[in-house]
Design a protein around this motif. Structure first.
Motif, mmCIF file in Angstrom:
data_model
loop_
_atom_site.group_PDB
_atom_site.id
_atom_site.type_symbol
_atom_site.label_atom_id
_atom_site.label_comp_id
_atom_site.label_asym_id
_atom_site.label_seq_id
_atom_site.Cartn_x
_atom_site.Cartn_y
_atom_site.Cartn_z
ATOM 1 N N ASP A 108 3.453 -1.926 3.347
ATOM 2 C CA ASP A 108 3.167 -0.529 3.011
ATOM 3 C C ASP A 108 4.494 0.205 2.906
ATOM 4 O O ASP A 108 5.560 -0.392 3.071
ATOM 5 C CB ASP A 108 2.271 0.114 4.066
ATOM 6 C CG ASP A 108 3.036 0.489 5.314
ATOM 7 O OD1 ASP A 108 3.615 -0.433 5.937
ATOM 8 O OD2 ASP A 108 3.096 1.679 5.658
ATOM 9 N N LEU A 163 0.848 -1.191 0.000
ATOM 10 C CA LEU A 163 0.000 0.000 0.000
ATOM 11 C C LEU A 163 0.887 1.246 0.000
ATOM 12 O O LEU A 163 1.652 1.469 0.934
ATOM 13 C CB LEU A 163 -0.917 -0.002 1.222
ATOM 14 C CG LEU A 163 -1.858 -1.203 1.346
ATOM 15 C CD1 LEU A 163 -2.658 -1.130 2.641
ATOM 16 C CD2 LEU A 163 -2.800 -1.277 0.142
ATOM 17 N N CYS A 164 0.746 2.050 -1.043
ATOM 18 C CA CYS A 164 1.541 3.270 -1.201
ATOM 19 C C CYS A 164 0.609 4.477 -1.219
ATOM 20 O O CYS A 164 0.630 5.295 -2.141
ATOM 21 C CB CYS A 164 2.359 3.210 -2.474
ATOM 22 S SG CYS A 164 3.429 1.764 -2.611
ATOM 23 N N MET A 215 -4.581 4.325 4.912
ATOM 24 C CA MET A 215 -4.184 2.915 4.892
ATOM 25 C C MET A 215 -5.339 1.992 5.279
ATOM 26 O O MET A 215 -5.570 0.957 4.644
ATOM 27 C CB MET A 215 -3.005 2.682 5.838
ATOM 28 C CG MET A 215 -1.705 3.311 5.390
ATOM 29 S SD MET A 215 -0.964 2.449 3.997
ATOM 30 C CE MET A 215 0.535 3.445 3.796
#
Length: 301
Positions: free
Chosen positions: A96, A70-71, A77
């Protein structure tokens, strides 16, 4: 053996797009799927052939992934994780790239209670953003800090660490809360100071904007580079890591008051002692290969 064969990148800004490029460059047999919530970003990603596949929904991007990174901004998030929860393979690892770890770990754990979560933070970046700003060598020679929960599967932690090593990063494992305190000192507080001093300069009525730009010496110029960082990302960082940031800000305020007293009372010894210590830190950073000692910081003109 490669640590992963099918990686999904959600969020195709600077870090996400750099990950896509780096994975394709260093591990060309790995299939990379990308998704971004912004349709315009997805269009750009398709145009520049950023990934093997770009999906229109986050859920579709993870259906066969063995790693999802996850960026997205740190306060997003939890929502991003919830969006993929129903379609995420049971054996997939979720990671992440956020610069706050305790808050992110809490969000991901709440949204994905039955999945393996191994947060990480590549300490790398530029002031630019967007899918066209990324580049494959962004992580080479930089640190990536892996911050697993206490009950994390050691094998999963090692697989995430190995991914970052293959992308050229040096890897450190750290407890999430300790990471947040360290980064509050080395990254978050400097950004807060940069935003403040650039804002102060723009507010001075007796210094025109043209003079500020024309006569920017190295110090102020570097502040403007930091202060040009993505506003959404940094707003979320300060709110997500507010306890550590406020603690460091209080310490900084006390040190600044001491410096103010030294100047007021002509205490040259105190100033010289401080400047000597800080000079040594700068030299240590160069020796560690984290910056350039060339004239004008290696800038080309």
């Amino acid at each position: 053996m490669l640590p992963f064969s099918r990686i999904t990148i959600i969020g195709l800004g600077l870090i996400g797009s750099s990950l896509c490029r780096a994975i394709r460059a260093e591990m060309p047999t790995v299939r990379v799927t990308g998704h971004d919530a912004d349709p315009a970003v997805r269009d750009i990603a398709r145009r520049i052939d950023l990934c093997d596949d770009i999906t229109d929904t986050a859920a579709a991007s993870v259906t066969d992934a063995d790693l999802v990174i996850l960026c997205v901004p740190v306060r997003a998030m939890g929502a991003a994780a919830a969006e993929i929860a129903d379609d995420l393979p049971a054996d997939a690892i979720v990671s992440d790239v956020g610069s706050c770890k305790a808050d992110v770990l809490a969000q991901l754990s709440a949204a994905l209670p039955h999945h393996s979560i191994v947060p990480a933070h590549p300490v790398a970046g530029t002031e630019n953003s967007g899918p066209e700003a990324g580049f494959a060598t962004l992580f080479k020679g930089r640190w990536s800090i892996v911050t697993p929960p206490q009950d994390a599967d050691p094998a999963a932690v090692e697989r995430v660490a190995e991914l970052w090593r293959r992308l050229g990063a040096q890897v450190e494992t750290m407890e999430p809360a300790h990471h947040d305190l360290v980064l509050a000192v080395t990254s978050h507080l400097p950004h807060l100071i940069a935003y403040t001093i650039v804002g102060t300069a723009s507010d001075l009525e007796d210094v025109t904007r043209s003079e500020v730009i024309k006569y920017s010496a190295g110090g102020f110029r570097d502040f403007t580079r930091i202060a040009a960082s993505d506003p959404t990302m940094w707003r979320d960082v300060f709110l997500a890591n507010k306890d550590a940031v406020l603690e460091m800000l209080q310490r900084f305020s006390e040190d600044l008051s001491a410096l103010q007293r030294a100047i007021r009372w002509n205490d040259g010894d105190a100033l010289f002692s401080l400047f000597t210590r800080t000079r040594a830190i700068r030299r240590s950073i160069i020796e560690e290969g984290q910056d350039d000692a060339k004239p004008d910081f290696g800038r080309s003109h």
